[in-house]
Design an enzyme around this catalytic site. Structure first.
Site: not given
Ligand code: FAD
Length: 556
Positions: A45, A429
């Site tokens: 990869c 968050y």
């Protein structure tokens, strides 16, 4: 535990993982790893990124050496040894030592096929010329770099715009070559992305200077007298190039298995069951050579590193006598395309249409993190879901935060969650990372609205609409409309809509659009509660415009 001999053919992602795991669960087994190449366990990869110089150190691509596997795991690693035949009747593999040419037979109690997949070289004139490459091995990479170095600043032609084609195109561009990317289909990543999401990548590739030729085929490669190639396209164009890379796809390297009479699947891979066993219970297959159960039923072939390593680990457990069940591949993947990332999981629109099951789709454009925080950007996030809200697939294209959202949705899909579950997810968050309503929640809300009756239409529906029965309504501000609009659309900015309802027809469906679909959603709510039939153009102008422009360039 019994001391059985396990022979593994192929020493990279699937084979090497399997060998190491098997040793961890079975200290007694004799493990022999055959690899015909020079290297085991290298990072295929990473190959494109070394071509581009992004991964500067060539040596960092070698993840494990034969010595490490020998000393740490007591694995008999035989590089340069190719399995040339399987004798199932005597449970032996015929092996050729490549340097000496000597052939010998190796008995096995259990055999593993981890032979991977080979690049396809389509029957194009000149495909075997020195400067026409494929990319699978370290030496392929070295040859591409050498050719690029001989002709800096010249053109490279990459044929095929799947994962590898996109990655090598970007990295040859990084090296300073001009790149033409030729794709036979009308979009990049044709098996993984929907047409609209691909259009966003097309726009970006062109903006980066890639000469993208969709719906084009290479008809021949010709050697030029003073070096380099001429690449002829079906359109009649002839491009001078210093090298070409064929990345038109790969096929399972299943010749050994086929000759041994093992069952193959419809895609040519070695068919395995949920124990990763082939049609012979003494032989397993893992990785790109294997056609495996698909998550949700049937079989599939998804040649990616994650599945290969997971299968290698599980097959090792199975061989060691531990209980396993392979639950199948759902098709999660990701690719970097210059400053954008495209990621996906589950089924595409084309697959869902082919299967004929009813489904809905929405596209939203949430912000990767708080819009006021540096680095925030909007992503296109698309969700396919069934009539009961079951998640069927998702795709995202954006500059940041795409990987995380698709990973969350991939997890939800795997666990059988619905779009309402996406809305309910409590995700982390703070301004640098997300928004209080995470993009995943936003997609869940939009899809939930559809399940509860809101109609959304797609760019395709708009292009094919019947003006007798539908009207288009633009609810953006005048300045936005001045820069681009869909022809024949009415215009009432959202803030004026409630006072101007009498300008709208009550006998037609009103397709409302805005920039990204949020104001249109509010407008649809207003219209429906006032007795109009209304639908939202999902994804808004921000999706419609690139698709429209792309179709003009490429043809529908
Ligand atoms: P391979 O890794 O191909 O290994 C098979 C090995 O078997 C080879 O070394 C081969 O020489 C050997 N072999 C074959 N036949 C014989 C024989 N008869 N005798 C002895 N040895 C034999 N996947 C991702 O998930 N993400 C990516 O970003 C990504 N990028 C990629 C980029 C490139 C350029 C390439 C080539 C692949 C990429 N992949 C990526 C795919 C991923 O590398 C493969 O899915 C994974 O390597 C498959 O592992 P495998 O063990 O099945 O096969």
């Amino acid at each position: 535990m019994s001391r059985k001999r396990v022979v593994i053919i192929g020493g990279v992602a699937g084979g090497a993982t399997l060998a190491a795991r098997l040793r961890r669960v079975d200290e007694q087994a004799e493990i022999i790893l055959l690899e015909r190449g020079e290297h085991i366990s290298f990072a295929n990869c990473g190959l494109p990124y070394h071509v581009g110089g992004v991964v500067a150190e060539r040596g960092s691509l070698f993840l494990s050496s034969p010595q490490t596997l020998q000393t740490r795991y007591r694995i008999d690693v035989r590089t340069g040894h190719e399995a040339v035949r399987i004798h199932r009747d005597t449970q032996e593999v015929e092996v050729c030592a490549r340097t000496t040419g000597v052939t010998y037979r190796l008995g096995y109690d259990h055999l593993v096929l981890a032979t991977g997949a080979e690049p396809i070289r389509p029957p194009i004139h000149g495909r075997d010329l020195d400067l026409v490459f494929t990319l699978r091995t370290i030496s392929d990479m070295d040859r591409i770099i050498a050719a690029a170095e001989r002709h800096p600043g010249e053109r490279a032609v990459v044929v095929g715009a799947g994962f590898i084609g996109l990655e090598i195109a970007e990295n040859l561009h990084h090296r300073g070559l001009q790149v033409t990317l030729v794709e036979m289909m009308d979009q990049v990543l044709p098996k993984r992305l929907d047409r609209d999401m691909a259009a966003l990548l097309h726009q970006h590739l062109r903006s980066q200077g890639i000469d993208l030729r969709l719906r084009q085929q290479v008809s021949g490669f010709f050697a030029r007298e003073r070096g380099g190639l001429t690449v002829e396209l079906g359109s009649g164009d002839a491009l001078n190039a210093s090298l070409a890379v064929l990345a038109v796809g790969i096929r399972p390297e299943a010749k050994l298995a086929a000759e041994a009479g093992l069952a193959l699947g419809p895609r040519g891979g070695v068919l395995v069951d949920d124990q990763l066993l082939t049609s012979d219970p003494h032989i397993s297959a893992v990785g790109d050579v294997a056609e495996v159960p698909a998550f949700g039923g049937g079989t599939t072939w998804v040649p990616l590193a994650g599945p290969a390593q997971r299968q290698g680990r599980l097959a090792a457990d199975q061989i060691a006598g531990l209980p396993i069940q392979y639950t199948g591949i759902q098709g999660t993947g990701i690719v970097k395309v210059f400053a954008l990332t495209a990621a996906f999981t589950g089924k595409t629109e084309a697959t869902l249409k082919r299967e004929g099951e009813p489904f809905h789709s929405i596209v939203v454009w949430p912000s990767s993190n708080a819009a006021y925080y540096p680095g925030a950007s909007q992503m296109a996030l698309k969700l396919h879901f069934g009539p009961k809200g079951e998640i069927l697939g998702a795709q995202a294209v954006g500059a940041s935060g795409v990987d995380k959202r698709i990973d969350v949705i991939a997890t939800a899909l795997r666990l059988g969650a619905t779009v309402d579950d996406l809305a309910a997810l409590e995700l982390c968050y703070a301004p640098p990372y997300s928004t209080p309503k995470d993009p995943v929640n936003v997609a869940g809300y939009a899809a939930g609205n559809v399940i509860r009756g809101e109609e959304v239409v797609t760019w395709r529906d708009v292009m094919q609409r019947d003006p007798i029965t539908t009207v288009l309504l633009d609810v953006r501000e005048p300045a936005e409309r001045a820069s681009d609009r869909i022809p024949d659309s009415l215009h009432i900015p959202l803030g004026q809509l409630r006072n101007r309802l009498d300008e709208l027809p009550r006998d037609k469906k009103i397709i409302v659009y805005c920039a990204v679909g949020l104001r249109a959603h509010i407008a649809v709510r207003i219209l429906e509660q006032n007795g109009f039939q209304a639908a939202n153009l999902t994804g808004g102008m921000r999706l419609y415009a690139p698709v429209r422009d792309d179709l003009k360039l490429v043809g529908a």
